[in-house]
Scaffold this active site. Sequence first.
Site, PDB file in Angstrom:
ATOM      1  N   GLN A   1      17.996  32.982   9.181  1.00 23.94           N
ATOM      2  CA  GLN A   1      18.455  34.272   9.072  1.00 23.94           C
ATOM      3  C   GLN A   1      19.947  34.451   9.102  1.00 23.94           C
ATOM      4  O   GLN A   1      20.590  33.479   9.593  1.00 23.94           O
ATOM      5  CB  GLN A   1      17.853  35.091  10.051  1.00 23.94           C
ATOM      6  CG  GLN A   1      17.936  34.975  11.466  1.00 23.94           C
ATOM      7  CD  GLN A   1      17.165  36.142  12.418  1.00 23.94           C
ATOM      8  OE1 GLN A   1      16.200  35.334  13.191  1.00 23.94           O
ATOM      9  NE2 GLN A   1      17.274  37.152  12.342  1.00 23.94           N
TER      10      GLN A   1
ATOM     11  N   ASN B   1      10.492  33.334  12.848  1.00 21.31           N
ATOM     12  CA  ASN B   1      10.317  32.030  13.745  1.00 21.31           C
ATOM     13  C   ASN B   1      11.678  31.872  14.536  1.00 21.31           C
ATOM     14  O   ASN B   1      12.289  30.806  14.322  1.00 21.31           O
ATOM     15  CB  ASN B   1      10.064  30.728  13.050  1.00 21.31           C
ATOM     16  CG  ASN B   1       9.710  29.702  13.745  1.00 21.31           C
ATOM     17  OD1 ASN B   1       9.208  29.674  14.905  1.00 21.31           O
ATOM     18  ND2 ASN B   1      10.460  28.470  13.363  1.00 21.31           N
ATOM     19  N   GLY B   2      12.275  33.095  14.759  1.00 23.76           N
ATOM     20  CA  GLY B   2      13.873  32.832  15.128  1.00 23.76           C
ATOM     21  C   GLY B   2      13.913  32.825  16.793  1.00 23.76           C
ATOM     22  O   GLY B   2      14.958  32.388  17.139  1.00 23.76           O
ATOM     23  N   GLY B   3      12.851  32.979  17.473  1.00 27.99           N
ATOM     24  CA  GLY B   3      12.927  32.739  18.876  1.00 27.99           C
ATOM     25  C   GLY B   3      12.853  31.652  19.606  1.00 27.99           C
ATOM     26  O   GLY B   3      12.109  30.799  19.398  1.00 27.99           O
TER      27      GLY B   3
ATOM     28  N   LYS C   1       4.169  37.389  24.763  1.00 29.21           N
ATOM     29  CA  LYS C   1       5.625  37.998  25.129  1.00 29.21           C
ATOM     30  C   LYS C   1       5.753  37.471  26.582  1.00 29.21           C
ATOM     31  O   LYS C   1       6.743  37.959  27.067  1.00 29.21           O
ATOM     32  CB  LYS C   1       5.508  39.217  24.820  1.00 29.21           C
ATOM     33  CG  LYS C   1       5.415  39.461  23.500  1.00 29.21           C
ATOM     34  CD  LYS C   1       5.770  41.224  23.146  1.00 29.21           C
ATOM     35  CE  LYS C   1       5.771  41.540  21.708  1.00 29.21           C
ATOM     36  NZ  LYS C   1       6.008  42.963  21.492  1.00 29.21           N
TER      37      LYS C   1
ATOM     38  N   LYS D   1      10.253  28.570  20.617  1.00 31.69           N
ATOM     39  CA  LYS D   1       9.189  28.817  21.163  1.00 31.69           C
ATOM     40  C   LYS D   1       7.801  28.668  20.281  1.00 31.69           C
ATOM     41  O   LYS D   1       6.851  28.259  21.099  1.00 31.69           O
ATOM     42  CB  LYS D   1       9.008  30.511  21.196  1.00 31.69           C
ATOM     43  CG  LYS D   1       8.129  31.274  21.588  1.00 31.69           C
ATOM     44  CD  LYS D   1       8.288  32.812  21.832  1.00 31.69           C
ATOM     45  CE  LYS D   1       6.977  33.743  22.401  1.00 31.69           C
ATOM     46  NZ  LYS D   1       7.431  34.958  22.448  1.00 31.69           N
TER      47      LYS D   1
ATOM     48  N   GLU E   1       4.323  34.249  16.882  1.00 29.92           N
ATOM     49  CA  GLU E   1       3.654  34.084  18.036  1.00 29.92           C
ATOM     50  C   GLU E   1       2.434  35.104  18.236  1.00 29.92           C
ATOM     51  O   GLU E   1       1.576  35.080  18.974  1.00 29.92           O
ATOM     52  CB  GLU E   1       4.362  34.313  19.404  1.00 29.92           C
ATOM     53  CG  GLU E   1       4.911  35.675  19.467  1.00 29.92           C
ATOM     54  CD  GLU E   1       6.305  35.752  19.012  1.00 29.92           C
ATOM     55  OE1 GLU E   1       6.951  36.794  19.526  1.00 29.92           O
ATOM     56  OE2 GLU E   1       6.599  35.020  17.970  1.00 29.92           O
TER      57      GLU E   1
ATOM     58  N   GLY F   1      17.556  39.982  14.970  1.00 32.22           N
ATOM     59  CA  GLY F   1      16.270  40.346  14.855  1.00 32.22           C
ATOM     60  C   GLY F   1      15.211  40.292  13.601  1.00 32.22           C
ATOM     61  O   GLY F   1      15.851  39.895  12.813  1.00 32.22           O
TER      62      GLY F   1
END
Length: 487
Positions: A160, A84-86, A372, A97, A219, A188
């Site tokens: 992270q 869930n880093g984006g 995406k 996101k 996602e 990443g």
Amino acid sequence: MSHRQRNFKPIKKEEAVSIGLSEEDADLFKDLHDSFLQKHLTSTDLDILRPPPSDFFVDYKSLPNVDESKLKEYLSQVIVIKLNGGQGTHLGLSTTKSTIELHDAFSFLDIAVQQVEYVNNTYGVDIPLILMNSFHTDAETNKYLTKYNQRNIKISTFVQHKFPRLTKDTLGIHPKDDQNPLEWYTPGGGDVYLTLQQRGLLKKYINEGKKYAFISNIENFGGVLGTNNFKLINLVFSQSLNFALEVTDRISTDYLGGILVQNPKSTEKNRVLLQELNQIPSEKLKHFNVKKFPFWNTNSVWVNLEALEKKITQGHFKLEANASIKRVEELQKDFHHLVTAVGTAIQSFQDTDDDNRSVAVIVPRTRYRSVKSTADLMILQSNLYTMFTETGRYVSNPARPFRDVPTVKLGYEHFATVRDYKKRIPHVPDLLELHHLTICGDVYIGPNVVFKGTVIIVANHGERIDIPEGAVLENKIIAGTLRILDH
């Protein structure tokens, strides 16, 4: 891969520490940097990469269902980790996101919670949902999750690593300190393994009796533990696998991700590696066509926690770093990021002294429903799928007369961001009988529109096309303003 031939130089650990990294994080960052510099493949060598042998793959359809008498035992030894880093910057988002609304006020996060909670309630287990956040997403995610404080699910988060951006030309460290977040990035999804170990979480869950982690992107709504048969849980437990990577049939619209390969000229020619397509020069991509490399990485993996801890502590855990160039508009500069994908860990579980092998499982596309692009968003929000809010699962609409999912392409200039997509397509059309849709240019879609067959809508430069309310377009090409031609 031509960037590998530049005169990049190793970084010094002391420099990384001087800008704010801890000693341990500086070691990890230097290892990542060194691993990239030490890559031995050149652009020419790409031509000799080959697909893995067929016996490395396991077909999901051939797997037996789980023994129901063992299912609860298996489920009680599993943890679910969502990456869930984006921020979804490629969708024009400046927020997390996973918090954007997808369906009936449900977000990515809501659906992930529903999926795990449903399994807990149905089978009387207590599977935890663990989110790996980034420094970009952590605060917003934890605030969002407060609404689940009273629910039957344990949700926890960890952050992270954060590494300094690297200069485009030299691959040197750019920031002078850690004060400006724009000068830092996250490395990443593959960072999940070492972060779990460094934060003490790997040992924690092993001590709690957990045996496997199922890891997938937040996602990807198809990334679920199982439905009624739980074939994958049965596979990893019954065969005591150390690592399983889910792959699926590759289609023409798969472009952000990778394929599995072997390098016959390597000293480890039988080792299976994950090759990201964005690391391949465009003139070489024809070698990596769908016919030759038919399977696509879903970025969903099953990993044995004890085997992972053993690999890391013995120094046998390797992740191949990839480089990408990112533009930071606020700084008016391009930077290099060194990142790893979660699936690259497959290369670390193939040593000859491993007790149990790693495999790639060919799963149906229903386990890979990733967002995406706004085109992906349009498909998932359409009547091609029904979402069951109780289970958090997306199910294909049985009324669709075709088994495949249609191809949808939305022009980047006018539809790249979620904001533009919602402005131009405020009501998602009926796509039930669609094969292919392309929309380019200044186009707006009215409510209650139906697309069937192949529909191509192209507004010429300086012109606008408005598809009126209630229009039914079947096998049509629309160009200019509103010239409608049979396809």
